[in-house]
Write a protein that holds these residues in place. Sequence first.
Motif, PDB file in Angstrom:
ATOM      1  N   CYS A  49      -9.649   2.373  10.054  1.00  0.00           N
ATOM      2  CA  CYS A  49     -10.529   1.516   9.254  1.00  0.00           C
ATOM      3  C   CYS A  49      -9.758   0.592   8.318  1.00  0.00           C
ATOM      4  O   CYS A  49     -10.368  -0.225   7.631  1.00  0.00           O
ATOM      5  N   GLU A  50      -8.436   0.723   8.253  1.00  0.00           N
ATOM      6  CA  GLU A  50      -7.542  -0.104   7.449  1.00  0.00           C
ATOM      7  C   GLU A  50      -7.790   0.010   5.944  1.00  0.00           C
ATOM      8  O   GLU A  50      -7.414  -0.867   5.188  1.00  0.00           O
ATOM      9  N   PHE A  51      -8.395   1.095   5.487  1.00  0.00           N
ATOM     10  CA  PHE A  51      -8.569   1.338   4.067  1.00  0.00           C
ATOM     11  C   PHE A  51      -7.215   1.733   3.490  1.00  0.00           C
ATOM     12  O   PHE A  51      -6.410   2.370   4.160  1.00  0.00           O
ATOM     13  N   THR A  52      -6.949   1.348   2.250  1.00  0.00           N
ATOM     14  CA  THR A  52      -5.655   1.661   1.636  1.00  0.00           C
ATOM     15  C   THR A  52      -5.837   2.459   0.354  1.00  0.00           C
ATOM     16  O   THR A  52      -6.857   2.351  -0.333  1.00  0.00           O
ATOM     17  N   TRP A  53      -4.834   3.273   0.041  1.00  0.00           N
ATOM     18  CA  TRP A  53      -4.767   4.047  -1.190  1.00  0.00           C
ATOM     19  C   TRP A  53      -3.428   3.774  -1.827  1.00  0.00           C
ATOM     20  O   TRP A  53      -2.436   3.536  -1.148  1.00  0.00           O
ATOM     21  N   ASN A  54      -3.377   3.839  -3.161  1.00  0.00           N
ATOM     22  CA  ASN A  54      -2.142   3.495  -3.860  1.00  0.00           C
ATOM     23  C   ASN A  54      -1.694   4.493  -4.917  1.00  0.00           C
ATOM     24  O   ASN A  54      -0.592   4.373  -5.424  1.00  0.00           O
ATOM     25  N   THR A  55      -2.502   5.468  -5.267  1.00  0.00           N
ATOM     26  CA  THR A  55      -2.122   6.385  -6.338  1.00  0.00           C
ATOM     27  C   THR A  55      -1.322   7.563  -5.796  1.00  0.00           C
ATOM     28  O   THR A  55      -1.536   8.011  -4.674  1.00  0.00           O
ATOM     29  N   PRO A  56      -0.392   8.082  -6.598  1.00  0.00           N
ATOM     30  CA  PRO A  56       0.419   9.222  -6.160  1.00  0.00           C
ATOM     31  C   PRO A  56      -0.416  10.456  -5.813  1.00  0.00           C
ATOM     32  O   PRO A  56      -0.108  11.170  -4.866  1.00  0.00           O
ATOM     33  N   ALA A  57      -1.481  10.692  -6.569  1.00  0.00           N
ATOM     34  CA  ALA A  57      -2.325  11.854  -6.287  1.00  0.00           C
ATOM     35  C   ALA A  57      -3.008  11.719  -4.924  1.00  0.00           C
ATOM     36  O   ALA A  57      -3.096  12.698  -4.173  1.00  0.00           O
ATOM     37  N   MET A  58      -3.481  10.541  -4.600  1.00  0.00           N
ATOM     38  CA  MET A  58      -4.127  10.332  -3.300  1.00  0.00           C
ATOM     39  C   MET A  58      -3.124  10.442  -2.163  1.00  0.00           C
ATOM     40  O   MET A  58      -3.429  10.978  -1.105  1.00  0.00           O
ATOM     41  N   VAL A  59      -1.914   9.947  -2.381  1.00  0.00           N
ATOM     42  CA  VAL A  59      -0.876  10.050  -1.351  1.00  0.00           C
ATOM     43  C   VAL A  59      -0.622  11.514  -1.028  1.00  0.00           C
ATOM     44  O   VAL A  59      -0.591  11.915   0.134  1.00  0.00           O
ATOM     45  N   GLU A  60      -0.458  12.325  -2.073  1.00  0.00           N
ATOM     46  CA  GLU A  60      -0.183  13.746  -1.874  1.00  0.00           C
ATOM     47  C   GLU A  60      -1.358  14.440  -1.198  1.00  0.00           C
ATOM     48  O   GLU A  60      -1.182  15.251  -0.293  1.00  0.00           O
ATOM     49  N   GLY A  61      -2.576  14.119  -1.627  1.00  0.00           N
ATOM     50  CA  GLY A  61      -3.761  14.710  -1.014  1.00  0.00           C
ATOM     51  C   GLY A  61      -3.916  14.323   0.449  1.00  0.00           C
ATOM     52  O   GLY A  61      -4.274  15.146   1.288  1.00  0.00           O
ATOM     53  N   LEU A  62      -3.634  13.065   0.760  1.00  0.00           N
ATOM     54  CA  LEU A  62      -3.750  12.612   2.148  1.00  0.00           C
ATOM     55  C   LEU A  62      -2.654  13.216   3.028  1.00  0.00           C
ATOM     56  O   LEU A  62      -2.865  13.436   4.212  1.00  0.00           O
ATOM     57  N   ARG A  63      -1.493  13.503   2.450  1.00  0.00           N
ATOM     58  CA  ARG A  63      -0.451  14.206   3.215  1.00  0.00           C
ATOM     59  C   ARG A  63      -0.948  15.579   3.635  1.00  0.00           C
ATOM     60  O   ARG A  63      -0.736  16.019   4.756  1.00  0.00           O
ATOM     61  N   VAL A  64      -1.624  16.255   2.718  1.00  0.00           N
ATOM     62  CA  VAL A  64      -2.166  17.577   3.010  1.00  0.00           C
ATOM     63  C   VAL A  64      -3.307  17.472   4.009  1.00  0.00           C
ATOM     64  O   VAL A  64      -3.389  18.248   4.961  1.00  0.00           O
ATOM     65  N   LEU A  65      -4.192  16.514   3.793  1.00  0.00           N
ATOM     66  CA  LEU A  65      -5.354  16.336   4.662  1.00  0.00           C
ATOM     67  C   LEU A  65      -4.949  15.930   6.075  1.00  0.00           C
ATOM     68  O   LEU A  65      -5.464  16.451   7.056  1.00  0.00           O
ATOM     69  N   PHE A  68       0.852  -1.181   0.000  1.00  0.00           N
ATOM     70  CA  PHE A  68       0.000   0.000   0.000  1.00  0.00           C
ATOM     71  C   PHE A  68       0.894   1.239   0.000  1.00  0.00           C
ATOM     72  O   PHE A  68       2.055   1.180   0.377  1.00  0.00           O
ATOM     73  N   ALA A  69       0.329   2.342  -0.432  1.00  0.00           N
ATOM     74  CA  ALA A  69       1.039   3.610  -0.364  1.00  0.00           C
ATOM     75  C   ALA A  69       0.649   4.336   0.923  1.00  0.00           C
ATOM     76  O   ALA A  69       1.482   4.892   1.620  1.00  0.00           O
ATOM     77  N   VAL A  70      -0.649   4.309   1.238  1.00  0.00           N
ATOM     78  CA  VAL A  70      -1.162   4.899   2.474  1.00  0.00           C
ATOM     79  C   VAL A  70      -2.221   3.966   3.024  1.00  0.00           C
ATOM     80  O   VAL A  70      -3.035   3.423   2.286  1.00  0.00           O
ATOM     81  N   ARG A  71      -2.206   3.786   4.336  1.00  0.00           N
ATOM     82  CA  ARG A  71      -3.214   2.951   4.996  1.00  0.00           C
ATOM     83  C   ARG A  71      -3.721   3.685   6.223  1.00  0.00           C
ATOM     84  O   ARG A  71      -2.956   4.305   6.957  1.00  0.00           O
ATOM     85  N   CYS A  72      -5.026   3.595   6.450  1.00  0.00           N
ATOM     86  CA  CYS A  72      -5.628   4.159   7.653  1.00  0.00           C
ATOM     87  C   CYS A  72      -5.449   3.157   8.784  1.00  0.00           C
ATOM     88  O   CYS A  72      -5.752   1.975   8.621  1.00  0.00           O
ATOM     89  N   THR A  73      -4.976   3.609   9.921  1.00  0.00           N
ATOM     90  CA  THR A  73      -4.800   2.706  11.056  1.00  0.00           C
ATOM     91  C   THR A  73      -6.127   2.428  11.756  1.00  0.00           C
ATOM     92  O   THR A  73      -6.228   1.468  12.509  1.00  0.00           O
TER      93      THR A  73
END
Length: 72
Positions: free
Chosen positions: A12-28, A5-10
Amino acid sequence: MTDAFAVRCTGCEFTWNTPAMVEGLRVLGACPKCRGALEFSEDAPTAPVATDTRDADVPAAAPHMVLGIPRI
């Protein structure tokens, strides 16, 4: 399922894998689903950086000069 995974929620354990989502989640800074903490993979992809490709010889123009006269 894979554990990659690129990002995982600790929470709900949902995962994201795209670069755009990673960058957005860093901001969020938190999971948009449950507001839980985020865990970023060490090899998480980074979003491409936009570069200014405008030509320096092209003068800037006002919007009405580019778009034309507004229609009624």
